[in-house]
Design a protein around this motif. Structure first.
Motif, mmCIF file in Angstrom:
data_model
loop_
_atom_site.group_PDB
_atom_site.id
_atom_site.type_symbol
_atom_site.label_atom_id
_atom_site.label_comp_id
_atom_site.label_asym_id
_atom_site.label_seq_id
_atom_site.Cartn_x
_atom_site.Cartn_y
_atom_site.Cartn_z
ATOM 1 N N ARG A 6 0.841 -1.210 0.000
ATOM 2 C CA ARG A 6 0.000 0.000 0.000
ATOM 3 C C ARG A 6 0.869 1.250 0.000
ATOM 4 N N LEU A 7 0.631 2.101 -0.990
ATOM 5 C CA LEU A 7 1.321 3.383 -1.116
ATOM 6 C C LEU A 7 0.363 4.488 -0.687
ATOM 7 N N LEU A 8 0.841 5.374 0.169
ATOM 8 C CA LEU A 8 0.055 6.505 0.637
ATOM 9 C C LEU A 8 0.667 7.791 0.107
ATOM 10 N N ILE A 9 -0.181 8.632 -0.476
ATOM 11 C CA ILE A 9 0.230 9.958 -0.931
ATOM 12 C C ILE A 9 -0.478 10.968 -0.042
ATOM 13 N N VAL A 10 0.287 11.814 0.629
ATOM 14 C CA VAL A 10 -0.260 12.875 1.477
ATOM 15 C C VAL A 10 0.291 14.187 0.953
ATOM 16 N N TYR A 11 -0.607 15.139 0.695
ATOM 17 C CA TYR A 11 -0.154 16.404 0.108
ATOM 18 C C TYR A 11 -1.029 17.556 0.593
ATOM 19 N N HIS A 12 -0.510 18.757 0.380
ATOM 20 C CA HIS A 12 -1.293 19.970 0.596
ATOM 21 C C HIS A 12 -1.076 20.864 -0.620
ATOM 22 N N THR A 13 -2.123 21.563 -0.985
ATOM 23 C CA THR A 13 -2.017 22.518 -2.086
ATOM 24 C C THR A 13 -2.826 23.753 -1.737
ATOM 25 N N GLN A 14 -2.299 24.904 -2.066
ATOM 26 C CA GLN A 14 -3.002 26.168 -1.845
ATOM 27 C C GLN A 14 -3.389 26.769 -3.201
ATOM 28 N N SER A 15 -2.383 26.965 -4.047
ATOM 29 C CA SER A 15 -2.622 27.582 -5.357
ATOM 30 C C SER A 15 -3.083 26.566 -6.395
ATOM 31 N N GLY A 16 -2.895 25.283 -6.084
ATOM 32 C CA GLY A 16 -3.235 24.229 -7.030
ATOM 33 C C GLY A 16 -2.022 23.588 -7.677
ATOM 34 N N ASN A 17 -0.856 24.204 -7.562
ATOM 35 C CA ASN A 17 0.341 23.638 -8.196
ATOM 36 C C ASN A 17 0.730 22.295 -7.592
ATOM 37 N N THR A 18 0.773 22.214 -6.272
ATOM 38 C CA THR A 18 1.124 20.938 -5.648
ATOM 39 C C THR A 18 0.041 19.908 -5.927
ATOM 40 N N GLY A 19 -1.190 20.352 -6.045
ATOM 41 C CA GLY A 19 -2.289 19.452 -6.401
ATOM 42 C C GLY A 19 -2.087 18.846 -7.781
ATOM 43 N N GLN A 20 -1.592 19.645 -8.726
ATOM 44 C CA GLN A 20 -1.291 19.116 -10.067
ATOM 45 C C GLN A 20 -0.215 18.039 -9.979
ATOM 46 N N LEU A 21 0.810 18.309 -9.175
ATOM 47 C CA LEU A 21 1.882 17.322 -9.010
ATOM 48 C C LEU A 21 1.351 16.059 -8.337
ATOM 49 N N ALA A 22 0.508 16.232 -7.313
ATOM 50 C CA ALA A 22 -0.064 15.073 -6.604
ATOM 51 C C ALA A 22 -0.899 14.224 -7.559
ATOM 52 N N ASP A 23 -1.694 14.861 -8.398
ATOM 53 C CA ASP A 23 -2.498 14.111 -9.374
ATOM 54 C C ASP A 23 -1.603 13.331 -10.330
ATOM 55 N N ALA A 24 -0.488 13.950 -10.733
ATOM 56 C CA ALA A 24 0.446 13.267 -11.633
ATOM 57 C C ALA A 24 1.134 12.102 -10.925
ATOM 58 N N GLY A 69 1.882 24.484 6.389
ATOM 59 C CA GLY A 69 1.381 24.254 7.739
ATOM 60 C C GLY A 69 0.526 23.003 7.812
ATOM 61 N N ALA A 70 -0.186 22.701 6.735
ATOM 62 C CA ALA A 70 -1.048 21.513 6.718
ATOM 63 C C ALA A 70 -0.218 20.233 6.813
ATOM 64 N N LEU A 71 0.900 20.173 6.088
ATOM 65 C CA LEU A 71 1.740 18.982 6.167
ATOM 66 C C LEU A 71 2.380 18.887 7.553
ATOM 67 N N LYS A 72 2.801 20.004 8.096
ATOM 68 C CA LYS A 72 3.360 20.009 9.455
ATOM 69 C C LYS A 72 2.308 19.535 10.446
ATOM 70 N N ASP A 73 1.050 19.944 10.257
ATOM 71 C CA ASP A 73 -0.047 19.491 11.111
ATOM 72 C C ASP A 73 -0.192 17.969 11.026
ATOM 73 N N PHE A 74 -0.085 17.404 9.824
ATOM 74 C CA PHE A 74 -0.146 15.951 9.651
ATOM 75 C C PHE A 74 0.936 15.281 10.499
ATOM 76 N N PHE A 75 2.143 15.808 10.432
ATOM 77 C CA PHE A 75 3.231 15.252 11.234
ATOM 78 C C PHE A 75 2.933 15.389 12.727
ATOM 79 N N ASP A 76 2.467 16.556 13.133
ATOM 80 C CA ASP A 76 2.170 16.789 14.551
ATOM 81 C C ASP A 76 1.113 15.826 15.078
ATOM 82 N N ARG A 77 0.098 15.528 14.265
ATOM 83 C CA ARG A 77 -0.990 14.648 14.705
ATOM 84 C C ARG A 77 -0.617 13.177 14.707
#
Length: 154
Positions: A6-24, A69-77
């Motif tokens: 099982r591969l897990l992808i965890v990401y955050h995007t604000q402007s949508g750029n990281t979201g494009q990379l995550a989709d790819a 901050g969202a990815l840091k929150d993931f780590f914190d939790r």
């Protein structure tokens, strides 16, 4: 028959750029039918997702030379509930950077070291506008990670 990885992808995007990379990354990973891949936004991912994975891809924009901050929150939790349970977990990082992206990669690496994870691919850092070539590199990262898990390389 061996258990599926099982591969897990965890990401955050604000402007949508990281979201494009995550989709790819997800497109590339799902080419490997022997691996199950799940993708979550950082605020939606939790301990149960992390403990259930065999490999991890982390995506973030570079914010002020740091991860989101969202990815840091993931780590914190997830850190204390997962402490000592994921030693050797293979991971890789993809970053959408307005600057050079190295600060985000460095700090994720420091946190990953605390979990005991093992970086298995060079960070994919995409600077400024995302091109078709960048999306291709993101797909290759996802496919390589999923294939490596399926073959037991890491």
């Amino acid at each position: 028959m061996p258990e599926r990885k099982r591969l897990l992808i965890v990401y955050h995007t604000q402007s949508g750029n990281t979201g494009q990379l995550a989709d790819a990354v997800l497109r590339g990973a799902t080419r490997v039918t022997e691996t199950d891949t799940a993708m979550y936004r950082a605020f939606d991912a939790g301990t149960e997702h992390l403990l259930a994975c065999d490999g991890l891809l982390l995506g973030t924009p570079e914010n002020f030379g740091y991860m989101s901050g969202a990815l840091k929150d993931f780590f914190d939790r997830t850190y204390y509930p997962c402490e000592g349970k994921l030693t050797g977990l293979p991971y890789a990082v993809f970053v959408s950077a307005g600057n050079d992206g190295t600060g985000a990669v460095r700090e994720i690496g420091r946190i990953a070291n605390g979990y005991g994870w093992k970086q298995v691919a060079e960070a994919l850092i995409v600077r400024k506008e995302i091109t078709a070539a960048d999306l291709g590199r993101a797909e290759e990262l996802g496919e390589a990670m999923a294939a490596g898990l399926a073959m037991g390389v890491f």
